[in-house]
Design an enzyme around this catalytic site. Structure first.
Site, short mmCIF file in Angstrom:
data_model
loop_
_atom_site.label_atom_id
_atom_site.label_comp_id
_atom_site.label_asym_id
_atom_site.label_seq_id
_atom_site.Cartn_x
_atom_site.Cartn_y
_atom_site.Cartn_z
N TYR A 63 1.43 -0.03 14.97
CA TYR A 63 0.51 -0.17 13.86
C TYR A 63 0.82 0.83 12.77
CZ TYR A 63 -3.81 -0.81 11.29
OH TYR A 63 -4.73 -1.06 10.30
N LYS A 74 0.05 -1.94 6.50
CA LYS A 74 -0.93 -3.01 6.66
C LYS A 74 -0.41 -4.29 6.02
CE LYS A 74 -4.37 -4.03 7.93
NZ LYS A 74 -5.72 -3.87 7.48
N ASP A 97 0.88 -1.17 0.00
CA ASP A 97 0.00 0.00 0.00
C ASP A 97 0.92 1.21 0.00
OD1 ASP A 97 -1.59 2.16 0.67
OD2 ASP A 97 -2.62 1.15 2.34
#
Ligand code: F6R
Ligand code: MG
Ligand code: MG
Length: 385
Positions: free
Chosen positions: A232, A235, A11
């Site tokens: 985080y 992804k 991504d």
């Protein structure tokens, strides 16, 4: 000569949030691969699902080849430049390192590669998922290669009757194990049901497979970005390659594993469980609650290093029922808001932004005497003998 299929995805920015790739960026990545890959690739295909750009490369250099990995890395860098220029959201988000260092693994992009003895017709399917995690492949890969209710070829075809070999990774401990089906089916299920820890990395034929002995027939990206970065970022939406037909699951047996929209984790903020919806390319954009998690299937054949296809396999009304069930599950789960089990259990929230929120409350907690409750819990099965 052996052929290698290298599928690398990332991504590198999307719009308007994390919904969809931007076509000119996809083209920029494709242009880079065309211009710089001509000497090392025999063919390639660029595709996408949701906010992830996917590069499928065919070559003869084996897995973990530095030139192949660098080509993909630099193509993503080229795409990121345009993504930044037009202000795409999260431009370059999966490129976690500043410069290429020999192997793209551990740098952010997801990698699935297999070196194969290509058959005279080599049909395979690339599955690409968005808004979920590598363990999302556990259920369908098991169904394809080990569940006779899904794959009657395991019962009917003498070449499949002896089963397959599974390579399973413990991604917490960094260990792997090889186990055969049907002999060790229950051991395998005991592990891969815990999909945030044990992930199916590869499937092989057994050495006595008449047509294709000891061959890698499936491989899945298992890169966990939060483990690389410690938080985080980016992804780990996975992709997988599945070879099909002639002593392997038929195309339809492979696709059938997605006819039940089973629950996967990684939806909205990487923090929610939701149904995996099989869709055609035209529906591969993430809208409702940044999802729901989706899977696209592209079917190819490979001959002399050249790809023919793809066919957009889930673009078929026969999967409308699965899509309808997925939407019903979405309606049901969404009414739970931020509560488990729609939201992930606490230990899986470790890499999200929730711990930062709860950290602020730490000093306000007051001690309570838990002794009576602890004593009550000290019960062993012996007490019932
Ligand atoms: C990204 C994803 C999204 C984002 C969400 C919040 O793949 O799953 O659901 O986590 O849109 O994004 P930020 O924090 O970037 O505003
Ligand atoms: Mg994104
Ligand atoms: Mg994604």
């Amino acid at each position: 000569m052996k052929t290698t299929i290298s599928h690398i995805k990332a991504d590198i920015g999307s719009l308007p949030g994390h919904s969809s790739v931007y076509e000119p960026v996809v083209q920029e990545v494709g242009k880079f691969i065309r211009e710089h890959g001509s000497g090392i690739l025999t063919d390639h295909f660029i595709s996408h699902v949701g906010d992830d750009i996917q590069i499928t490369m065919i070559h003869n250099r084996g897995v973990d080849n530095p030139e192949i990995h660098e080509l993909a890395w630099n193509a993503f860098i080229a795409g990121t430049a345009l993504a930044k220029k037009v202000g795409l959201y999260g431009a370059g988000q999966d490129l976690l390192k500043d410069s290429f260092s020999g192997n793209i693994k551990g740098m952010g992009p997801g990698v699935a590669e297999m070196e194969i003895n290509a058959r005279k017709s080599e049909p395979f399917i690339i599955y690409m998922m968005d808004k979920t995690e590598p363990g999302a492949f556990n259920f369908p890969i098991f169904k394809m290669f080990a569940d006779p209710y899904n794959t009657p070829g395991l019962v009917i075809d003498p070449n499949m009757h002896d089963g397959f070999k599974f390579e399973i990774w413990d991604i917490i401990e960094g260990k792997k194990i090889y186990l055969d089906t049907p002999e060790h089916m229950y051991d395998i299920m005991g592990m891969i049901g815990s999909k945030s820890r044990y992930v199916v990395k590869r499937v092989f034929t057994k050495e006595n497979h008449e047509k294709l002995p000891d061959e890698n027939v499936s491989v899945i990206t298992t890169d966990k970005l939060s483990f690389i970065a410690g938080e985080y970022v980016g992804k780990d939406d996975p992709a997988g390659i599945v070879r099909i037909q002639s002593g392997l699951p038929a195309a339809g047996e492979s696709l059938e594993a997605f006819s039940h929209p089973y629950l996967v984790s990684g939806w909205m903020r990487g923090s929610f469980n939701g149904p995996l919806m099989p869709v055609g390319m035209k529906d591969s954009k993430m809208t409702r609650f940044d999802g729901p998690p989706r899977v696209v299937a592209l079917g190819f054949v490979l001959k002399d290093g050249k790809l023919t296809g793809p066919v957009d396999m889930f673009d078929d009304p026969a999967f409308d029922g699965a899509r309808k069930t997925a939407v019903e599950i979405v309606d049901y789960l969404r009414r739970m808001g931020p509560f488990e089990p729609h939201r992930l259990p606490e230990d899986e929230m470790e890499y999200t932004s929730l711990p930062r929120v709860l950290e602020k409350l730490k000093s306000q907690f007051q001690h309570i005497d838990m002794e009576p409750a602890k004593k009550k819990l000290k019960v062993s099965t012996k007490d019932f003998d």
